[in-house]
Design an enzyme around this catalytic site. Structure first.
Site, short mmCIF file in Angstrom:
data_model
loop_
_atom_site.label_atom_id
_atom_site.label_comp_id
_atom_site.label_asym_id
_atom_site.label_seq_id
_atom_site.Cartn_x
_atom_site.Cartn_y
_atom_site.Cartn_z
N LYS A 52 0.84 -1.20 0.00
CA LYS A 52 0.00 0.00 0.00
C LYS A 52 0.88 1.25 0.00
CE LYS A 52 -3.86 1.95 2.71
NZ LYS A 52 -4.71 1.72 3.90
N SER A 127 -9.59 1.64 3.17
CA SER A 127 -8.77 2.41 2.27
C SER A 127 -7.75 1.60 1.48
CB SER A 127 -8.01 3.48 3.06
OG SER A 127 -7.12 2.87 3.98
N SER A 151 -9.59 -0.75 7.37
CA SER A 151 -9.12 -0.52 6.00
C SER A 151 -8.48 -1.71 5.31
CB SER A 151 -8.12 0.64 5.98
OG SER A 151 -8.80 1.87 6.05
#
Lengths: 455, 99
Positions: A52, A127, A151
């Site tokens: 990420k 996210s 997330s």
């Protein structure tokens, strides 16, 4: 050992998802260089793992999905990334995410929204939506994400993959860009419990560079159990409200039957402060974010925005133009709840409520319950744009996940069925530092649940 | 609405964040909705004896590490990532007036 070219080809083929921020050419050369240098004795030798974009890497830029860090190249890498490389894994680029990990749909990225791998009109969750979409599309066996309020688990649930949030303190956060420091943890998304668990095992363990990382050995992976005899699994009634999506309820009912068939004792329990979890989270997380994001001011990192006459003008212009709407909103809310006159009414109350929520979990676990089973999200993946203009509706998609972050306990989401082709996730919540028990139950359930069937 | 246009401007100043004039009504409206929503926390009865301890996850105590000189931890220095850097300093515009 997978071939670096084949890995890159698969990722490039998934371009339509907008899940990877690393340009194809850069990805190919980085993968080739890493494959040549990877240690053949490593336990993850040749395994591609995307990261990420809020986790620092030396090979690629780290932008957190924000304009304020456009083009930023970190001068150090996260401990989790160093450990992956030492185990022979290949860092397969950086994944798109909500800006600074603030969001539940990966629509709040400065680099465009991520598309759901099974339905282009829907969101992949967030996210860590880029990581979930790539694993869900079959482009990768595993990817790193991060969790502040769900997330990893929420997008895992939407994309039909496994997502693990470890206990707070299990994985070093050195090199994870801070959002809500009392909540943040690096987590893992995988196509199976085992893929996610073996990556978690590698990145876990002590790190002198992170004082909040516990002084413990790396997580040891359990074996797949024959049965769940002896396990007591609690179903918190607050997580099965009457308005729960009927398809989600059906999938959960079936998973509970399967847990019973495996030999687990299942009983209803109560976590009475659950209704306050989302408001508590949306005071604490923005408060911590407003402080953590004060460092982005156009002086030390990233681009500087013009139109300033003096230093404060520089700060304001850079932050005003560099941050997107959701991040600005959370900074403002966080600043408000910490400001004189409002601190007691909001922040102190939220801190007290957090203590009560954590106590709810301790009470249940002290009464002989080993694990909790719940839906991961109240509904399957929603349509792009559906919740963009209503922040509260967006926040409510975290309703079943924020509690584990507030209490610091581990949790895993795994696929337990589908409705109209869209995946549904079930969640197991464990006791602090007992990820091995949680994984045992997840292994057993995964083996028997028809995850891709309509439930 | 719990947050006015002036409140937004005051908070934006504290947060060192420009909010454009035409965005103010929307920002005020959304902040109000969020703050009205989280205000349900005040429905929780205040602890009568003030003994609800705050909860902080993580180690009970911070472990100190040995105070040893370690190698320079950065692969390259700030000149490579700062917007303006000269002779060991971050270059900024003049300070201006702090009110």
């Amino acid at each position: 050992m997978s071939d670096a070219k084949a890995v890159a080809d698969r990722l490039v083929k998934s371009k339509r998802l907008n899940a990877l921020l690393t340009p194809s050419k850069e990805l190919r050369s980085a993968l080739t260089a890493q494959a040549a240098a990877a240690r053949p004795t490593g336990v993850l030798y040749g395994m591609p793992v995307a990261v990420k974009d809020n986790i620092c890497t030396l090979e690629f830029t780290t932008t957190c999905g924000s304009r304020i860090l456009e083009g930023y190249r970190s001068p150090y890498e996260a401990t989790a990334v160093t450990k992956l490389k030492a185990a022979g894994a290949l860092i397969a680029g950086k994944t798109n995410c909500d800006e600074f990990a603030m969001g539940s749909s990966t629509e709040h990225s400065a680099y465009g929204r991520v598309v759901h791998p099974l339905d282009k009109t829907r969101v992949p969750g967030g996210s860590s939506g880029g990581s979930a979409a790539l694993v869900g599309a079959g482009a990768l066996p595993a990817a790193l994400g991060s969790e502040t309020g769900g997330s990893v688990r929420q997008p895992a649930s939407f994309c039909g993959v496994v997502g693990i949030k470890p206990t707070y303190g299990r994985v070093s956060r050195y090199g994870l860009v801070a959002f809500g420091s009392s909540l943040d943890q690096i987590g893992v998304l995988g196509r199976s419990v085992h893929d996610a668990a073996r990556v978690l095992s590698v990145i876990s363990g002590r790190d002198p560079r992170d004082a909040t990382c516990e002084d413990r050995d790396p997580l040891r992976l359990p074996t797949v159990p024959e049965s769940l005899q002896g396990f007591v699994i609690g179903l918190p009634r607050e997580y099965f409200p009457t308005e729960l999506d009927p398809a989600v309820r059906r999938a959960c009912d079936r998973a509970v039957r399967l847990l019973r068939d495996l030999g687990a004792a299942v009983r209803e329990v109560s976590l009475p402060h659950t209704a306050y979890a989302v408001p508590t989270y949306y005071v604490i997380a923005p408060a911590e974010a407003s402080s953590n994001l004060a460092r982005y001011d156009g002086v030390r990192y990233g681009p500087r925005f013009d139109g300033h006459a003096d230093l404060r003008g520089l700060y304001r212009a850079t932050r005003g133009q560099g941050f997107g709407a959701e991040v600005r909103r959370r900074i403002l809310v966080g600043t408000y709840v910490l400001s004189a006159g409002f601190y007691d009414a909001y922040y102190r109350r939220a801190q007290q409520m957090r203590a009560l929520i954590a106590q709810d979990f301790r009470n249940v676990f002290d009464r002989g319950v080993d694990l909790l089973f719940t839906p991961t999200t109240p509904s399957p993946a929603f349509k792009a744009g559906e919740k963009l203009s209503d922040p509260i509706a967006m926040y409510m998609s975290d309703i079943f996940t924020v509690t584990a972050n507030l209490a610091g306990v581990p949790a895993i989401s795994l696929p337990i069925g589908r409705v109209k082709g869209l995946p549904i996730g079930g969640q197991l919540i464990g006791q602090a530092f007992l990820e091995d028990e949680m994984l045992e139950a997840a292994y057993a359930l995964e083996r028997v649940v028809p995850a891709t069937d309509e439930s | 609405m719990s947050v006015s246009r002036d409140d937004v401007l005051r908070i934006a100043q504290l947060a060192e964040l420009d909010v454009e004039e035409d965005a103010l009504p929307d920002v005020a409206e959304q902040m109000s909705r969020i703050l009205d929503y989280v205000a349900q926390l005040s429905a929780m009865p205040a602890p009568t004896n003030g003994t609800v301890k705050t909860f902080v996850p993580g180690p009970d105590a911070i472990h100190f590490r040995p105070d040893e000189v370690a190698p320079w931890p950065l692969a390259f220095g700030p000149a490579a990532f700062a917007p303006a850097f000269k002779e060991g300093f971050f270059v900024v515009p003049k300070l201006g007036q702090f009110e």
